[in-house]
Structure formats: structure tokens, C-alpha cells
Design a protein around this motif. Structure first.
Motif, PDB file in Angstrom:
ATOM      1  N   LEU A  33      13.708   4.835  -5.680  1.00  0.00           N
ATOM      2  CA  LEU A  33      12.641   5.177  -4.748  1.00  0.00           C
ATOM      3  C   LEU A  33      11.299   5.425  -5.424  1.00  0.00           C
ATOM      4  N   PRO A  34      11.222   6.099  -6.588  1.00  0.00           N
ATOM      5  CA  PRO A  34       9.916   6.352  -7.198  1.00  0.00           C
ATOM      6  C   PRO A  34       9.103   5.086  -7.450  1.00  0.00           C
ATOM      7  N   TYR A  35       9.780   3.999  -7.823  1.00  0.00           N
ATOM      8  CA  TYR A  35       9.064   2.756  -8.101  1.00  0.00           C
ATOM      9  C   TYR A  35       8.417   2.195  -6.837  1.00  0.00           C
ATOM     10  N   ALA A  36       9.127   2.278  -5.736  1.00  0.00           N
ATOM     11  CA  ALA A  36       8.591   1.764  -4.471  1.00  0.00           C
ATOM     12  C   ALA A  36       7.442   2.623  -3.967  1.00  0.00           C
ATOM     13  N   LEU A  37       7.561   3.940  -4.130  1.00  0.00           N
ATOM     14  CA  LEU A  37       6.525   4.838  -3.634  1.00  0.00           C
ATOM     15  C   LEU A  37       5.256   4.772  -4.478  1.00  0.00           C
ATOM     16  N   ALA A  38       5.380   4.380  -5.743  1.00  0.00           N
ATOM     17  CA  ALA A  38       4.204   4.291  -6.617  1.00  0.00           C
ATOM     18  C   ALA A  38       3.519   2.936  -6.550  1.00  0.00           C
ATOM     19  N   LEU A  39       4.233   1.915  -6.107  1.00  0.00           N
ATOM     20  CA  LEU A  39       3.669   0.562  -6.144  1.00  0.00           C
ATOM     21  C   LEU A  39       2.372   0.433  -5.352  1.00  0.00           C
ATOM     22  N   PRO A  40       2.219   1.053  -4.175  1.00  0.00           N
ATOM     23  CA  PRO A  40       0.923   0.972  -3.491  1.00  0.00           C
ATOM     24  C   PRO A  40      -0.224   1.549  -4.321  1.00  0.00           C
ATOM     25  N   SER A  41       0.045   2.590  -5.098  1.00  0.00           N
ATOM     26  CA  SER A  41      -0.995   3.135  -5.982  1.00  0.00           C
ATOM     27  C   SER A  41      -1.342   2.139  -7.076  1.00  0.00           C
TER      28      SER A  41
ATOM     29  N   ALA B  45      -0.432  10.758 -10.940  1.00  0.00           N
ATOM     30  CA  ALA B  45       0.331  11.981 -11.199  1.00  0.00           C
ATOM     31  C   ALA B  45       1.165  12.338  -9.983  1.00  0.00           C
ATOM     32  N   THR B  46       0.558  12.252  -8.805  1.00  0.00           N
ATOM     33  CA  THR B  46       1.251  12.511  -7.543  1.00  0.00           C
ATOM     34  C   THR B  46       0.836  11.419  -6.560  1.00  0.00           C
ATOM     35  N   PRO B  47       1.423  10.240  -6.639  1.00  0.00           N
ATOM     36  CA  PRO B  47       1.000   9.112  -5.801  1.00  0.00           C
ATOM     37  C   PRO B  47       0.960   9.461  -4.311  1.00  0.00           C
ATOM     38  N   TYR B  48      -0.069   8.950  -3.649  1.00  0.00           N
ATOM     39  CA  TYR B  48      -0.314   9.317  -2.248  1.00  0.00           C
ATOM     40  C   TYR B  48       0.831   8.928  -1.327  1.00  0.00           C
ATOM     41  N   TYR B  49       1.444   7.778  -1.568  1.00  0.00           N
ATOM     42  CA  TYR B  49       2.502   7.299  -0.676  1.00  0.00           C
ATOM     43  C   TYR B  49       3.774   8.129  -0.862  1.00  0.00           C
ATOM     44  N   ALA B  50       4.005   8.595  -2.093  1.00  0.00           N
ATOM     45  CA  ALA B  50       5.147   9.468  -2.353  1.00  0.00           C
ATOM     46  C   ALA B  50       4.971  10.793  -1.621  1.00  0.00           C
ATOM     47  N   ALA B  51       3.744  11.293  -1.610  1.00  0.00           N
ATOM     48  CA  ALA B  51       3.482  12.536  -0.887  1.00  0.00           C
ATOM     49  C   ALA B  51       3.743  12.358   0.604  1.00  0.00           C
ATOM     50  N   TRP B  52       3.244  11.268   1.167  1.00  0.00           N
ATOM     51  CA  TRP B  52       3.475  10.995   2.592  1.00  0.00           C
ATOM     52  C   TRP B  52       4.968  10.952   2.884  1.00  0.00           C
ATOM     53  N   TYR B  53       5.727  10.269   2.050  1.00  0.00           N
ATOM     54  CA  TYR B  53       7.168  10.128   2.248  1.00  0.00           C
ATOM     55  C   TYR B  53       7.855  11.486   2.254  1.00  0.00           C
ATOM     56  N   GLN B  54       7.485  12.346   1.313  1.00  0.00           N
ATOM     57  CA  GLN B  54       8.131  13.656   1.217  1.00  0.00           C
ATOM     58  C   GLN B  54       7.901  14.490   2.476  1.00  0.00           C
ATOM     59  N   PHE B  55       6.678  14.492   2.978  1.00  0.00           N
ATOM     60  CA  PHE B  55       6.391  15.290   4.170  1.00  0.00           C
ATOM     61  C   PHE B  55       7.070  14.708   5.403  1.00  0.00           C
ATOM     62  N   GLU B  56       7.194  13.402   5.459  1.00  0.00           N
ATOM     63  CA  GLU B  56       7.873  12.775   6.588  1.00  0.00           C
ATOM     64  C   GLU B  56       9.373  13.049   6.572  1.00  0.00           C
TER      65      GLU B  56
END
Length: 529
Positions: free
Chosen positions: A261-269, A467-478
Motif C-alpha cells: 500500500l505505501p507504494y501506491a499511496l506515494a505514487l501520486p506525490s 515525508a507524509t504524502p498527501y494521498y496517504a493522509a487522505w487514505y488514513q482518515f477515510e
């Protein structure tokens, strides 16, 4: 996160004034202790000064209380003293005025970055995306201080800034284990806030937490402690560059094989950064709506391919590598050698390598000379190198000359000791033992929001943050484990910067306006304050 991962900040010049221009006048305070002392502090002490700031054209007078609050164990014995700077608006009824507690993260960082880069009454001037020249540095009136919406209390975590453990030598019983960890850190901040509210008579004030980077992790733990343990309902929590679940970090996901999952969440960044640096073969004219397309592909075909592992057909692997190269600007052969999995440090090292440059981690708009072209990962963070000296020099001068505090004591901007000794084990609500190897405080925030269904959360993220990719943050809150209706209490804001959301003037304006609006929308009587 280690000291290398600390949240740093930058500010842009408007009108330049020397630091000495902000020297405030001392104000006598009954019972205050001397502050320029050379012996170790083992008792609470405060320096009170006055100052003024102009925000959006409006003049505000304030008192700045700079001092420490002693923490105690259950037997009442001193364990440590936490340093703070409290800016309190003058001429109003402070008892019901909003009050915000602000801190950075690390773990191991002082609050200097939010203090001097974003929300304090003055800010240090640095360049927005290149290395700031050496001293002398300058401070400017902060037109975007949050003092127009809330009183501000900047707090340094134990072992950073002037916050110190009081051990046997200082007449206390404090030890690093009492503070250097996810849960003890949360308890320390909770005790500080409770003591501060009592000392300053602020129990009936609307209350806010504003944390950056690991400070958002602290936000979640602290909010739950305050709500359920201390019966302190918060009005709002502001997240600046969030990380709640460290399993989603792109720093070293290779150490946790099988978790893709980390790779997918960071790719947009990665894609946004490559677009910014003009490293794409066929770049879109604008970042949006193209970035939405990247997000869909990352969580769809890309993540599905990673999850197939060795069973992924070679032809499909080649197709994924080609598309990944198209989106990220990385060479297709490099993507294949990386097995389609590129970590953050590898991306920082590789994207601009043909130009002899390394991108920043905290803010990838920054770049600097590559130290070792043969290294697999970035050897340093150009963004950290670009601004850290300015913050260090400016605050050390400001705290002594303007706030009249510190004397010969060392202010620890960043403490490697804290980061190295940090205990990442965390016991979530409802459990009696640590449940995760990687820190995950999503249950804490969910519990706090369930316990107090009026609690509002504001999430702020930058597109160029590795450091804290934006899409990963969105995913965590969702994915918060709580009733879906409570999701309406969360709002998201995005900026065209990195980890420090207050870097460029246009983003600093937006961050300030958004947080002021958030505070006023959750303060039930804002008109007179």
C-alpha cells in the motif's frame, strides 16, 4: 520518525526588519522568577513581555509569557519541565477566547518551525524553494499569525527546546522512559495542558490542538486522552502534514515486504513532483485533473499488480513499468530493477540524477547537489539544509533579546537523542498491551471523535511532501474505525507546497485563512473575541 524526518518550515519576506526591531519591553509579573539564570531550572519560572502584531491590516497587542511548567508523577514528585511560549491578546476577556496548543513532531523536534515559520507574531525570512544565504537573518511582522483568531501556546516536547527531564540530579524522579514514547508523550502533553488551563484560568476557553508531522500522531493520542481521561472536550484538531499509521510511510517500506500500500499511496506525490520539475516526457498542462487520473491508476492497476507479486506475468509487469515511468519521470529500466517498488529516498536520489541534483524529502520542490551519484538513496534533505540555520539563529536571538528568556542555556532545535530513544509501541484504546509493531493511532482519533461527536478535524496536506504524502493522509482518515456519519466532521485542504504548508506567500495566505475559518466555525461565540 528520526531527526532526519523532522517537520521544518520556511517563510517569505514581505517588509524586512532586523531581529532587534522586535525586541519587546519586559512586563513585571507577580511571582515570576528570574529567567537569565545559569543553574539548571528546577522550578517553574516565567518571563512576561509585551508586543504587537499587524494581521490583515489590524493591530493586535499581546502579552508573551515564556516559561516552563513542572510535570509530576502520581506521587506528586517532579519528573520534568515543559517549555512554552504563550501569546495572549490584550484588551479582551481571555477566559472565553479560543486557545490553541501548537507543536511540531520528529519525534525530537522543538516547536520552532510552526512558531517562527507559520503562526507566531513574527516569522523568519527564508527563500521559498532554494538555499537561504547565511546570516544575518531577518524577522518580519507575521501578517498571517493566528493571533487574530486564537491565543497561541507553542509547546516543546520533552528533551527538545528548553524542556528538560528532572532526574535525581535535579531533585526529581524523571527518566527518558517517562516521556520518549507514543503513549508517555501523550500523557505528558495532557498534563501540561491541564496545568496550563488551571494556571491561566482558561478552562472555559474553546480549545484546539495544532500539530505538524509527528505532531499529528500526537494530536490523535492527545485528543483521546483529553476527551476520555481528563474530560476536556476539544473544539477542534488541526492536522498539518499528517501521519496516523506508520505502515503507510514511504520512507522504508522495503523493510516491511508484503505490504504494498505505501507504494501506491506515494505514487501520486511522485507524479506531482516530476510534473513540478518538468521531468515528464509528455507533461499535462496543469496538475489537475491529471493527478486524479494518477490516483485512480495507483490504487487500481498498479496496486493490483504489486499484490500479485511473483505471479505477475512478465508482459503485464512491463506494461505497469512503462505507465509508472510515464507518470513519475523515472526511467522504465530503473522501475523494473526496483521490482515496481520505489521508496521515497530512492525517488529523491533518482528523479533529477541526470541533472546532478537530489530532491528534498520534506518539500521536493527543493533540490540540491547530489552528494553521491552512485548511492541508491538520497544522502540528505536539500530542504532541511536550505532553511535550518535560519530558524536556529533567528529563534536563539529572538528568545533571548525579545522574550527575555534562556540565558546561557542551549535551546535544542532538534534532539537526536529523543528520536533515537523513542518507543514506537502504542497501546490503542480498549487494549491493555501494544497491538502494533508500526505506530497506528487511527483508533485513538476515532475514539476521540466518537466520545465527542462535536469534535471537528481539519486535515492540511501538500502535494510535494514525501515525508507524509498527501494521498496517504487522505487514505488514513477515510479508513478511521468509526461511524460514517462522523466523517462529516473532517475537512481536507491541499496546497501546492511540501511538508511545510506555509512556504510560499500564496499558500501561507490560504493556510491562515482556512484555519481562521475553521476556528471561528467551531467557536460558538466568536464575534467579540
Amino acid at each position: 520518525m528520526s531527526a532526519r524526518h523532522l517537520a521544518l518550515a520556511v517563510a517569505i519576506a514581505a517588509a524586512l526588519l532586523p531581529i532587534s526591531a522586535f525586541a519587546a519591553k519586559p512586563e513585571a509579573k507577580p511571582g515570576a522568577h528570574a529567567t537569565n539564570i545559569d543553574h539548571y531550572w528546577a522550578m517553574p519560572h516565567t518571563s512576561a513581555t509585551t508586543g504587537e502584531v499587524t494581521i490583515n491590516g489590524k493591530h493586535i497587542d499581546y502579552t508573551a509569557d515564556t516559561g516552563t511548567i513542572i510535570l509530576h508523577d502520581k506521587q506528586g514528585k517532579p519528573t520534568g519541565e515543559m517549555f512554552y511560549v504563550a501569546y495572549i491578546k490584550r484588551g479582551v476577556d481571555a477566559a472565553k477566547r479560543p486557545i490553541s496548543f501548537l507543536y511540531n513532531g520528529g519525534p525530537g523536534s522543538s516547536s520552532v518551525w510552526l512558531h517562527m515559520g507559520a503562526f507566531g507574531p513574527v516569522r523568519v525570512v527564508t527563500d521559498s524553494h532554494i538555499h537561504t544565504p547565511p546570516a544575518p537573518y531577518r524577522l518580519v511582522n507575521n501578517d498571517y499569525s493566528l493571533l487574530n483568531a486564537s491565543d497561541l501556546v507553542f509547546v516543546d516536547a520533552m528533551g527538545t527546546g528548553y524542556s528538560r527531564i528532572l532526574g535525581k540530579a535535579e531533585g526529581g524522579v524523571g527518566t527518558p522512559k517517562m516521556f520518549y514514547g507514543v503513549d508517555p508523550d501523550g500523557q505528558a502533553f495532557a498534563q501540561f495542558i491541564s496545568n496550563f488551563l488551571s494556571q491561566y484560568g482558561r478552562w472555559n476557553s474553546p480549545k484546539y490542538l495544532i500539530g505538524e508531522s509527528y505532531g499529528t500522531t500526537r494530536n490523535a493520542v492527545l485528543a483521546n486522552i483529553l476527551e476520555q481521561q481528563d474530560n476536556i472536550d476539544l473544539n477542534g484538531v488541526v492536522m498539518m502534514s499528517s501521519i496516523l499509521n506508520f505502515d503507510t510511510s514511504i520512507d522504508q517500506p522495503n523493510l516491511n515486504p508484503g505490504i504494498n500500500l505505501p507504494y501506491a499511496l506515494a505514487l501520486p506525490s511522485y507524479a506531482a513532483i516530476a510534473w513540478y520539475h518538468k521531468a515528464l516526457a509528455n507533461p499535462p498542462a496543469t496538475l489537475h485533473p491529471w493527478l486524479d487520473q494518477v490516483q485512480t491508476w495507483a490504487m487500481g492497476p498498479y496496486l493490483q499488480a504489486l499484490n500479485e507479486g511473483a505471479a505477475l506475468p512478465v508482459a503485464q509487469e512491463d506494461a505497469i513499468a512503462r505507465q509508472m515511468a510515464t507518470y513519475t519521470g523515472l526511467p522504465e529500466r530503473y522501475v523494473l530493477r526496483a521490482d515496481l517498488r520505489v521508496t521515497g529516498p530512492e525517488f529523491e536520489q533518482t528523479l533529477l540524477l541526470p541533472r546532478g541534483e537530489t530532491t528534498g524529502r520534506l518539500d521536493a520542490r527543493f533540490s540540491g547537489p547530489t552528494m553521491d551519484p552512485l548511492a541508491e538513496s538520497a544522502m540528505y534533505d536539500p530542504q532541511s539544509a536550505a532553511i535550518s540555520s535560519a530558524y536556529t539563529a533567528a529563534f536563539n536571538d529572538y528568545v533571548r533579546k525579545t522574550l527575555k528568556f534562556g540565558g546561557k542555556h542551549t535551546y535544542k532545535i532538534v534532539s537526536n537523542t529523543v528520536g533515537n530513544d523513542w518507543n514506537l509501541l502504542h497501546t490503542p484504546p480498549g487494549q491493555t498491551t501494544p497491538a502494533y509493531i508500526a505506530t497506528n493511532v487511527m483508533p485513538d482519533l476515532a475514539a476521540a471523535m466518537s466520545y465527542n461527536p462535536d469534535l471537528k478535524v481539519m486535515v492540511n496536506a501538500g502535494y510535494y511532501d514525501l515525508a507524509t504524502p498527501y494521498y496517504a493522509a487522505w487514505y488514513q482518515f477515510e479508513q478511521l474505525p468509526m461511524q460514517r456519519k462522523l466523517m462529516h466532521n473532517i475537512q481536507f485542504h491541499y496546497y501546492h507546497v511540501g511538508h511545510m504548508l506555509y512556504v510560499r506567500p500564496q499558500d501561507l495566505v490560504k493556510v491562515h485563512a482556512n484555519i481562521v475559518k475553521f476556528i471561528r466555525s467551531t467557536d460558538h461565540e466568536p464575534a467579540t473575541r
